[in-house]
Design an enzyme around this catalytic site. Structure first.
Site, mmCIF file in Angstrom:
data_model
loop_
_atom_site.group_PDB
_atom_site.id
_atom_site.type_symbol
_atom_site.label_atom_id
_atom_site.label_comp_id
_atom_site.label_asym_id
_atom_site.label_seq_id
_atom_site.Cartn_x
_atom_site.Cartn_y
_atom_site.Cartn_z
ATOM 1 N N TYR A 52 -8.587 -142.171 -49.608
ATOM 2 C CA TYR A 52 -9.316 -140.901 -49.634
ATOM 3 C C TYR A 52 -9.949 -140.561 -48.289
ATOM 4 C CZ TYR A 52 -8.289 -140.066 -54.458
ATOM 5 O OH TYR A 52 -7.600 -139.781 -55.617
ATOM 6 N N ASP A 90 -8.951 -129.860 -51.877
ATOM 7 C CA ASP A 90 -9.327 -129.330 -50.568
ATOM 8 C C ASP A 90 -10.266 -128.137 -50.770
ATOM 9 O OD1 ASP A 90 -7.794 -126.726 -50.675
ATOM 10 O OD2 ASP A 90 -6.083 -128.085 -50.805
ATOM 11 N N HIS A 105 -10.644 -130.605 -60.476
ATOM 12 C CA HIS A 105 -10.392 -132.001 -60.117
ATOM 13 C C HIS A 105 -11.331 -132.503 -59.022
ATOM 14 C CE1 HIS A 105 -6.010 -131.647 -61.776
ATOM 15 N NE2 HIS A 105 -6.910 -131.796 -62.719
ATOM 16 N N CYS A 116 -24.900 -143.882 -61.342
ATOM 17 C CA CYS A 116 -25.869 -142.904 -61.852
ATOM 18 C C CYS A 116 -25.369 -141.463 -61.827
ATOM 19 C CB CYS A 116 -27.179 -143.009 -61.076
ATOM 20 S SG CYS A 116 -27.116 -142.320 -59.395
ATOM 21 N N SER A 173 3.159 -127.539 -60.709
ATOM 22 C CA SER A 173 4.357 -128.003 -61.411
ATOM 23 C C SER A 173 4.296 -127.746 -62.905
ATOM 24 C CB SER A 173 4.546 -129.506 -61.177
ATOM 25 O OG SER A 173 3.491 -130.235 -61.790
#
Length: 229
Positions: A52, A90, A105, A116, A173
């Site tokens: 990430y 993004d 997402h 927490c 998709s």
């Protein structure tokens, strides 16, 4: 006219951000189950954060394209009538000027405490030992939704779908649920549906209309039609 727009990876592809189906790119070097699932995080948080961190740097360098800009124009002209729901992590919709955006997402530029649930802006580089600013636990993870987790703000999205006059799916998709089911949800409420995609998706037949081509061409063309109404 109330419009709900779902966007997927295809709208950002022409900004240089690949999808996990691309044959070359970050996803080819990191198996999906190792970096985008809670199980992968539990096994090796350092590997997940490495992935990430790379995605965050890639997204930070990307710029919105003509499709993002067109949707921002539509939102500005149809003030309060357009909701953009994106599967993308993004921030290119916002960079193009869009304001009414739901990131179902999550976002790469956000951090989340796995203990927490505190959220804060993500630094450029995250490490497993990073403490949460709220509780101090070394449980920093990206504020993104992994496979097997529930997307954010689903109640708001489903309510908006039920109140819409038009549902448009762009660059996705149509294979990942629950977003893949939005067209059926909209159709059940009598909402008109349109798919804009590089090529016909597996669910194209479910839409009232489907158009194919690069997002930077077909999205501005559709927006121009909408603004001419």
């Amino acid at each position: 006219m109330r419009v709900v727009i779902l966007t997927g990876a295809g709208i950002s592809a022409e900004s240089g951000l690949g999808t996990f189906r691309d044959e070359d790119g970050l996803w080819t070097r990191y198996p999906l189950e190792e970096v985008a699932t809670p199980q992968g995080w539990a096994r090796d948080p350092a590997r997940v954060l490495e992935f990430y961190n790379a995605r965050r740097a890639q997204a930070a360098a990307a710029r919105p394209n003509a499709a993002h800009a067109a949707l921002a124009r539509l939102e500005a002209r149809l003030d309060g009538q357009v909701l953009i729901v994106t599967q993308n992590v993004d921030a290119l919709h916002e960079a193009a000027g869009a304001r009414n955006v739901i990131h179902m997402h999550g976002r790469l530029d956000g951090a989340l405490c796995a203990i927490c649930d505190h959220r804060w802006p993500a630094p450029g580089t995250m490490a497993p030992a990073d403490p949460c600013p709220s509780c101090g636990a070394p449980a920093t993870r990206p504020d993104v939704v992994w496979f097997g987790e529930m997307p954010y703000r689903m109640d708001e999205i489903l309510m908006a779908l039920g109140q819409a006059d038009l549902f448009v799916s762009i660059g996705t998709s149509g294979e990942v649920y629950p977003a893949a089911g939005f067209v059926e949800e909209a159709a059940a409420q009598g909402v008109r549906t349109l798919e804009l995609n590089l090529e016909a998706s597996r669910g194209s037949r479910l839409f009232d209309e489907a158009r194919q081509g690069p997002a930077t061409r077909i999205v501005p063309e559709w927006v121009a039609e909408m603004l001419a109404l």
